[in-house]
Design an enzyme around this catalytic site. Structure first.
Site, PDB file in Angstrom:
ATOM      1  N   SER A 174       0.838  -1.191   0.000  1.00 43.65           N
ATOM      2  CA  SER A 174       0.000   0.000   0.000  1.00 43.65           C
ATOM      3  C   SER A 174       0.884   1.257   0.000  1.00 43.65           C
ATOM      4  CB  SER A 174      -0.963  -0.037   1.181  1.00 43.65           C
ATOM      5  OG  SER A 174      -1.956   0.951   1.067  1.00 43.65           O
ATOM      6  N   ASP A 296      -9.348  -6.072  -4.882  1.00 50.04           N
ATOM      7  CA  ASP A 296      -8.976  -4.840  -4.193  1.00 50.04           C
ATOM      8  C   ASP A 296      -9.998  -3.752  -4.495  1.00 50.04           C
ATOM      9  OD1 ASP A 296      -7.808  -2.537  -3.149  1.00 50.04           O
ATOM     10  OD2 ASP A 296      -5.786  -3.103  -3.744  1.00 50.04           O
ATOM     11  N   HIS A 324      -7.232  -5.624  -0.641  1.00 52.03           N
ATOM     12  CA  HIS A 324      -6.115  -4.679  -0.633  1.00 52.03           C
ATOM     13  C   HIS A 324      -4.900  -5.169   0.157  1.00 52.03           C
ATOM     14  CE1 HIS A 324      -4.205  -0.820  -1.114  1.00 52.03           C
ATOM     15  NE2 HIS A 324      -4.119  -0.630   0.194  1.00 52.03           N
TER      16      HIS A 324
END
Length: 345
Positions: A174, A296, A324
């Site tokens: 991320s 995601d 995610h």
């Protein structure tokens, strides 16, 4: 005479920046003691009596239920990292695996919520370091006043230079993906290979938030650690989940927000502009494994395809039944992909 609105804004800014900190801490301490009385039976039943959480973690750590998160918390330690950012070394929280079997070392960078990485990498023979990024996680940053991109990069480089000392496989998830890209381009000698997991890379920093008044920045940061927002973020991050998992995921993701100084360091980072690495992606010379959860809902698959087009040496792997944070939802699958990638020449 100052306008009334300006006076109120100034007063709110002062309160948000720390004038009410003592009162807030007292209320939090009372709340924690109450929770301890209510949940003592449940929490003591989860672990063996010999395990003790490190003292530098917030007391709320005892209410985590996820086994992987609890195990990572038990294994955390703080190690000194000397930088130019403060006179004293920064006590940096990290989890280190046992020595590897000849594979290059792996450095794991978390995203904003500091979700735990899997211990599968440890059992696979790779020596791994899960390190907390400056200003987030559970570092002791007393005396540090800068938490922008350059400061985070320096802290990470000094950690590498002190404890790893040889080319590594850098893994970023991320927001940690942006940090990994920035670091790999700036310090190519330190990075042998790069792994990006549902990585941010195409956002233009924090956008207009870099120019808002400081009191508004503190208000926004306070919202980021709120229980409703953290619960919703956890819901979005997973492909499939349950209400009980959402509640515990919120506690895991929110825990680092309870560390003293978290709001100050987060506001400092926000007002610095954040990471803008889109132009650096074509400059990444390391072989790069891009791992993406097929479901995601935060950064859709189109971003994975864009990484494949713009990275010079990409390899894309999609993970089924994952959102995610596939390293949390499908830890063995992601660990196997990384270990295979590490082993290839």
């Amino acid at each position: 005479m100052k306008p009334v609105v300006s006076q109120k804004a100034s007063k709110l800014s002062q309160e948000l920046e720390g004038n009410t900190w003592s009162r807030m801490q007292n209320k939090r301490a009372v709340h924690v003691r109450a929770l301890q009385r209510v949940h003592v039976r449940a929490t003591t039943a989860v672990d063996t009596p010999t395990k003790v959480f490190p003292a530098f973690l917030p007391p709320e750590v005892q209410f985590l239920e996820e086994p992987a998160a609890r195990e990572m918390a038990y294994r955390m330690q703080q190690v000194p990292v000397q930088t130019s950012l403060s006179q004293q070394p920064i006590l940096t929280s990290t989890v280190v695996s046992k020595a590897g079997d000849g594979k290059p070392p792996v450095l794991l960078l978390h995203g904003f919520d500091r979700r735990a990485y899997s211990s599968y990498l440890h059992s696979g023979g790779a020596q791994s370091y899960a390190v907390d990024i400056l200003g987030w996680g559970f570092n002791n940053t007393e005396g540090v006043t800068s938490f922008g991109v350059e400061a985070k990069r320096e802290h990470l480089y000094e950690f590498w230079k002190t404890y790893i000392k040889k080319p590594m496989v850098l893994v970023g998830a991320s927001l940690g993906g942006s940090i990994a890209i920035d670091f790999a381009v700036t310090h190519p000698d330190a990075v042998a290979k790069l792994v990006l997991i549902d990585a941010q890379g195409f956002a233009e920093g924090v956008g207009n938030m870099a120019t808002i008044p400081k009191f508004m920045a503190y208000a926004g940061i306070a919202l980021l650690k709120s229980v409703p927002l953290r619960s919703y973020a956890f819901y979005l991050a997973f492909a499939k989940t349950t209400m009980s998992a959402i509640a515990d995921g919120m506690r895991v993701g929110r825990l680092h927000c309870l560390v003293p100084g978290w709001a100050d360091s987060s506001v400092n980072f926000m007002l610095s502009g954040g990471y803008n690495v889109a132009s650096k992606i074509p400059e990444v010379q390391q072989e790069t494994l891009v791992i993406w959860g097929e479901q995601d809902k935060i950064l859709p698959r189109e971003y994975a395809e864009r990484f494949r087009k713009e990275l010079p040496r990409p390899q894309l792997e999609l993970v089924k039944d994952a959102g995610h944070i596939p390293h949390v939802e499908q830890p063995s699958v992601v660990a196997d992909l990384i270990l295979k990638f590490i082993s290839t020449t």
